[in-house]
Design a protein around this motif. Sequence first.
Motif, short mmCIF file in Angstrom:
data_model
loop_
_atom_site.label_atom_id
_atom_site.label_comp_id
_atom_site.label_asym_id
_atom_site.label_seq_id
_atom_site.Cartn_x
_atom_site.Cartn_y
_atom_site.Cartn_z
N GLU A 1 0.85 -1.19 0.00
CA GLU A 1 0.00 0.00 0.00
C GLU A 1 0.89 1.24 0.00
N ASN A 2 0.43 2.25 -0.69
CA ASN A 2 1.11 3.54 -0.70
C ASN A 2 0.10 4.58 -0.26
N VAL A 3 0.38 5.24 0.86
CA VAL A 3 -0.52 6.27 1.38
C VAL A 3 -0.53 7.46 0.44
N LEU A 4 -1.73 7.97 0.16
CA LEU A 4 -1.90 9.13 -0.72
C LEU A 4 -2.58 10.26 0.04
N PRO A 5 -2.30 11.50 -0.32
CA PRO A 5 -3.07 12.60 0.26
C PRO A 5 -4.49 12.55 -0.32
N THR A 6 -5.46 12.94 0.47
CA THR A 6 -6.84 12.97 -0.02
C THR A 6 -7.07 14.29 -0.74
N PRO A 7 -7.38 14.22 -2.04
CA PRO A 7 -7.64 15.47 -2.77
C PRO A 7 -8.95 16.11 -2.32
N ALA A 8 -9.06 17.41 -2.48
CA ALA A 8 -10.27 18.13 -2.10
C ALA A 8 -11.38 17.94 -3.13
N VAL A 9 -11.00 17.56 -4.35
CA VAL A 9 -11.95 17.41 -5.45
C VAL A 9 -12.04 15.93 -5.83
N LEU A 10 -13.27 15.45 -6.04
CA LEU A 10 -13.45 14.06 -6.44
C LEU A 10 -12.90 13.83 -7.84
N PRO A 11 -12.12 12.76 -8.02
CA PRO A 11 -11.60 12.47 -9.36
C PRO A 11 -12.73 12.07 -10.31
N TRP A 12 -12.55 12.32 -11.56
CA TRP A 12 -13.52 11.96 -12.59
C TRP A 12 -12.78 11.43 -13.79
N PRO A 13 -13.23 10.42 -14.49
CA PRO A 13 -14.40 9.60 -14.25
C PRO A 13 -14.10 8.27 -13.57
N ALA A 14 -12.87 8.02 -13.16
CA ALA A 14 -12.49 6.71 -12.60
C ALA A 14 -13.28 6.40 -11.34
N ARG A 15 -14.23 5.49 -11.43
CA ARG A 15 -15.12 5.16 -10.31
C ARG A 15 -14.39 4.61 -9.09
N PRO A 16 -13.39 3.71 -9.23
CA PRO A 16 -12.72 3.24 -8.02
C PRO A 16 -12.05 4.40 -7.27
N ASP A 17 -11.39 5.28 -8.01
CA ASP A 17 -10.73 6.43 -7.40
C ASP A 17 -11.77 7.32 -6.72
N ARG A 18 -12.86 7.54 -7.41
CA ARG A 18 -13.90 8.45 -6.93
C ARG A 18 -14.53 7.95 -5.63
N ILE A 19 -14.87 6.66 -5.54
CA ILE A 19 -15.50 6.15 -4.33
C ILE A 19 -14.52 6.17 -3.15
N ALA A 20 -13.27 5.84 -3.40
CA ALA A 20 -12.27 5.85 -2.32
C ALA A 20 -12.07 7.26 -1.78
#
Length: 161
Positions: free
Chosen positions: A62-81
């Motif tokens: 696992e690689n820890v990522l910062p949580t972006p303030a804006v929801l990613p689009w259109p990648a659904r796995p990224d968006r739900i996480a």
Amino acid sequence: MRLGEVLDVIERLLTACGHPEIETVHRYGTDQVAGGPSPAGVRVRCTSGAEAYLWGAIWSGENVLPTPAVLPWPARPDRIAVLVCLLLDAARPAGLSGWQLVALDGLGPSDARGKAPRGVRIVAADGTSLLLRATAAGAPMPEPADDPYPGWKIPETLSVS
């Protein structure tokens, strides 16, 4: 804390958040720990017909990522996480002591393997640590080119009670 209890919190947050893209939120599976024969998770059906899933998983790397303030689009796995991390940040459920957006080794777009948000690592107040892996199924029609809900905000009154 058992997997089912964490999934209950996630289900309540996703249901209560009022995101206009979310049509239904549904729990599935019976496993109380990750890695069993009936994977337990939360399924989100979007108004487009696409589905996103968060489910108890075991994954090495696992690689820890910062949580972006804006929801990613259109990648659904990224968006739900990302959405779940933002909801947890806003609601701060009492039974959880921490959560992190994570990339998982070997997963993600071919140009960003192990760098795209594909899970949420959750630490319960009792010290239990669980990984929720994010996956998705595509919409029956092409998604719009841009996020249809860029101005959506998390309700200030969001809670899990």
